[in-house]
Design a protein around this motif. Structure first.
Motif, mmCIF file in Angstrom:
data_model
loop_
_atom_site.group_PDB
_atom_site.id
_atom_site.type_symbol
_atom_site.label_atom_id
_atom_site.label_comp_id
_atom_site.label_asym_id
_atom_site.label_seq_id
_atom_site.Cartn_x
_atom_site.Cartn_y
_atom_site.Cartn_z
ATOM 1 N N MET A 1 0.843 -1.190 0.000
ATOM 2 C CA MET A 1 0.000 0.000 0.000
ATOM 3 C C MET A 1 0.882 1.245 0.000
ATOM 4 S SD MET A 1 -3.126 -1.005 -0.101
ATOM 5 C CE MET A 1 -4.304 -2.287 0.374
ATOM 6 N N ARG A 2 0.486 2.216 -0.795
ATOM 7 C CA ARG A 2 1.273 3.458 -0.828
ATOM 8 C C ARG A 2 1.252 4.142 0.533
ATOM 9 N NH1 ARG A 2 3.948 6.783 0.128
ATOM 10 N NH2 ARG A 2 4.637 8.630 -1.031
ATOM 11 N N TYR A 3 0.120 4.092 1.212
ATOM 12 C CA TYR A 3 -0.004 4.671 2.552
ATOM 13 C C TYR A 3 -0.600 3.607 3.467
ATOM 14 C CZ TYR A 3 -0.066 8.532 -0.758
ATOM 15 O OH TYR A 3 0.211 9.351 -1.818
ATOM 16 N N GLY A 4 -0.064 3.453 4.647
ATOM 17 C CA GLY A 4 -0.570 2.451 5.564
ATOM 18 C C GLY A 4 0.087 1.101 5.371
ATOM 19 N N SER A 5 -0.568 0.072 5.870
ATOM 20 C CA SER A 5 -0.002 -1.278 5.869
ATOM 21 C C SER A 5 -0.826 -2.219 4.991
ATOM 22 C CB SER A 5 0.009 -1.827 7.303
ATOM 23 O OG SER A 5 0.748 -0.974 8.151
ATOM 24 N N PRO A 6 -0.147 -3.210 4.374
ATOM 25 C CA PRO A 6 1.301 -3.453 4.347
ATOM 26 C C PRO A 6 1.994 -2.459 3.417
ATOM 27 C CG PRO A 6 0.194 -5.003 2.917
ATOM 28 C CD PRO A 6 -0.895 -4.208 3.591
ATOM 29 N N SER A 7 3.099 -1.943 3.826
ATOM 30 C CA SER A 7 3.786 -0.906 3.066
ATOM 31 C C SER A 7 4.494 -1.480 1.846
ATOM 32 C CB SER A 7 4.814 -0.206 3.956
ATOM 33 O OG SER A 7 5.863 -1.108 4.294
ATOM 34 N N ILE A 8 4.845 -0.612 0.919
ATOM 35 C CA ILE A 8 5.623 -1.019 -0.254
ATOM 36 C C ILE A 8 6.998 -1.512 0.190
ATOM 37 C CG2 ILE A 8 6.740 -0.166 -2.354
ATOM 38 C CD1 ILE A 8 4.328 1.710 -2.721
ATOM 39 N N GLN A 9 7.567 -0.860 1.202
ATOM 40 C CA GLN A 9 8.870 -1.280 1.719
ATOM 41 C C GLN A 9 8.812 -2.706 2.260
ATOM 42 O OE1 GLN A 9 12.099 0.595 1.967
ATOM 43 N NE2 GLN A 9 12.447 -1.623 2.051
ATOM 44 N N GLU B 1 7.257 6.220 -7.445
ATOM 45 C CA GLU B 1 8.341 6.902 -6.726
ATOM 46 C C GLU B 1 8.666 6.164 -5.427
ATOM 47 O OE1 GLU B 1 9.456 11.263 -4.774
ATOM 48 O OE2 GLU B 1 7.493 10.951 -5.713
ATOM 49 N N SER B 2 7.635 5.755 -4.689
ATOM 50 C CA SER B 2 7.856 5.006 -3.455
ATOM 51 C C SER B 2 8.535 3.672 -3.737
ATOM 52 C CB SER B 2 6.522 4.784 -2.748
ATOM 53 O OG SER B 2 6.685 4.043 -1.570
ATOM 54 N N LEU B 3 8.137 3.025 -4.820
ATOM 55 C CA LEU B 3 8.775 1.761 -5.223
ATOM 56 C C LEU B 3 10.264 1.960 -5.461
ATOM 57 C CD1 LEU B 3 8.667 -1.207 -6.480
ATOM 58 C CD2 LEU B 3 8.333 -0.006 -8.659
#
Length: 335
Positions: free
Chosen positions: A99-107, A138-140
């Motif tokens: 998920m971009r925001y919240g869980s589970p995160s992209i990280q 971008e987060s990826l």
């Protein structure tokens, strides 16, 4: 053995349905410079001192209306989609959800994929926008940058006119409306500030009130044009007469101009035209969430009936339907 992986990315949801969790989620979401694309010295006080303090209680109440025994509908549906796709692809693929925001995160998802050799990433936003797709990508990249070994990465950045996606949307409309008498189908897409369309480099001749021209090199990244392209493709597949469907945009925030027409303004216009039996579908979302379940099926329904409408038919998103799972599988294998 070549280890293949798939990462599905969706927007996200609060972890719990209490004011603290929703407030944290809104801060994370609205402080994203791709969402509210203002200078940081303007965005920070706007979000943290004005928008969130005056919005989080109302947003919490909205989430409470759709939260079920399993939690957030967006998360539970996305988990089912992940499971169904994993089964469809077989043991040769590892499928993760971020998920971009919240869980589970992209990280967290990327940590689960450290040993893969190739990765196909699908931000689950049919039409490209910098606020959703661009932010997810971008987060990826930020997450991948922290890994020592970076796999081959393929990104499916949009699928607004992909034939199997169109078939999945058309199938959902057909099944929901089977046997119903409907005067008009409203395709209601998530809105964006008009400046986002301008910043996308759209060079098409368009009054931004009526239908956009077909997508070409002049408006390749125009979110509004892609929404109209989705609508026309679905309408063509369903053989809908032009007078039987309309397009509008929902979820606007603040007083800045957003792309038009606005969904809540279109409702009274349809009533004035004698429309009484309305169906609403939201093809900018692949999983039912706050914007479809609460904004459309609760508030939109109430508005329509209060205006004098007779029937309001909510058409669910494609969610984890088998036809959508098969469409994703096909996109991945052909990527």
């Amino acid at each position: 053995m070549n280890k293949k992986a798939v990462l599905l990315i969706n927007l996200g949801t609060p972890d719990h349905v209490d004011t603290r969790s929703v407030r944290r989620y809104l801060r994370d979401f609205l402080n994203d410079p791709r969402v509210i694309d203002l200078p940081a010295f303007v965005r920070w006080p706007l979000v943290n001192l004005l928008i969130v303090p005056f919005r989080y209680k109302k947003t919490t109440a909205a989430y409470q209306q759709i939260w079920d025994g399993q939690g957030s509908p967006l998360l539970t549906i996305s988990r089912r989609l992940q499971s169904g796709l994993s089964k469809a692809l077989g043991s040769g693929y590892q499928v993760e959800l971020g998920m971009r925001y919240g869980s589970p995160s992209i990280q967290l998802a990327m940590n689960q994929l450290k040993t893969c050799d190739s990765l196909t990433v699908i931000p689950l936003f049919p039409q490209y926008s910098s606020a959703a797709t661009g932010s997810a990508i971008e987060s990826l990249f930020n997450s991948a940058a922290g890994q020592w070994n970076i796999p081959e990465i393929k990104i499916i950045s949009d699928f607004f006119s992909q034939p199997d996606f169109i078939s999945a949307v058309a199938d959902g409309i057909s099944r929901t409306l089977n046997g119903k008498t409907i005067d008009r189908i409203l395709f209601s897409y998530h809105g964006l500030p008009e400046r986002h369309v301008i910043k996308s480099g759209c060079a098409s001749s368009c009054d931004r009130l009526n239908a956009c021209p077909p997508v070409d090199s002049d408006n390749r990244y125009c979110y509004r044009a892609q929404c109209y392209a989705t609508t026309e493709a679905v309408a063509h597949q369903l053989r809908l007469p032009r007078q039987q469907y309309s397009v509008a945009f929902q979820s606007r925030l603040g007083k800045t101009p957003w792309i038009k027409p606005y969904t809540d303004k279109v409702f009274p216009e349809l009533i004035e035209k004698g429309i009484r039996n309305l169906a609403v579908v939201s093809p900018s979302f692949v999983a039912d969430c706050l914007e479809t379940l609460e904004e459309i099926n609760i508030r939109g329904r109430a508005q329509w009936l209060a205006l004098g409408g007779k029937e309001f038919t909510f058409i669910p998103c494609i969610n984890d339907s088998q036809i959508w799972i098969n469409a994703l599988k096909k996109m991945i294998l052909s990527a």
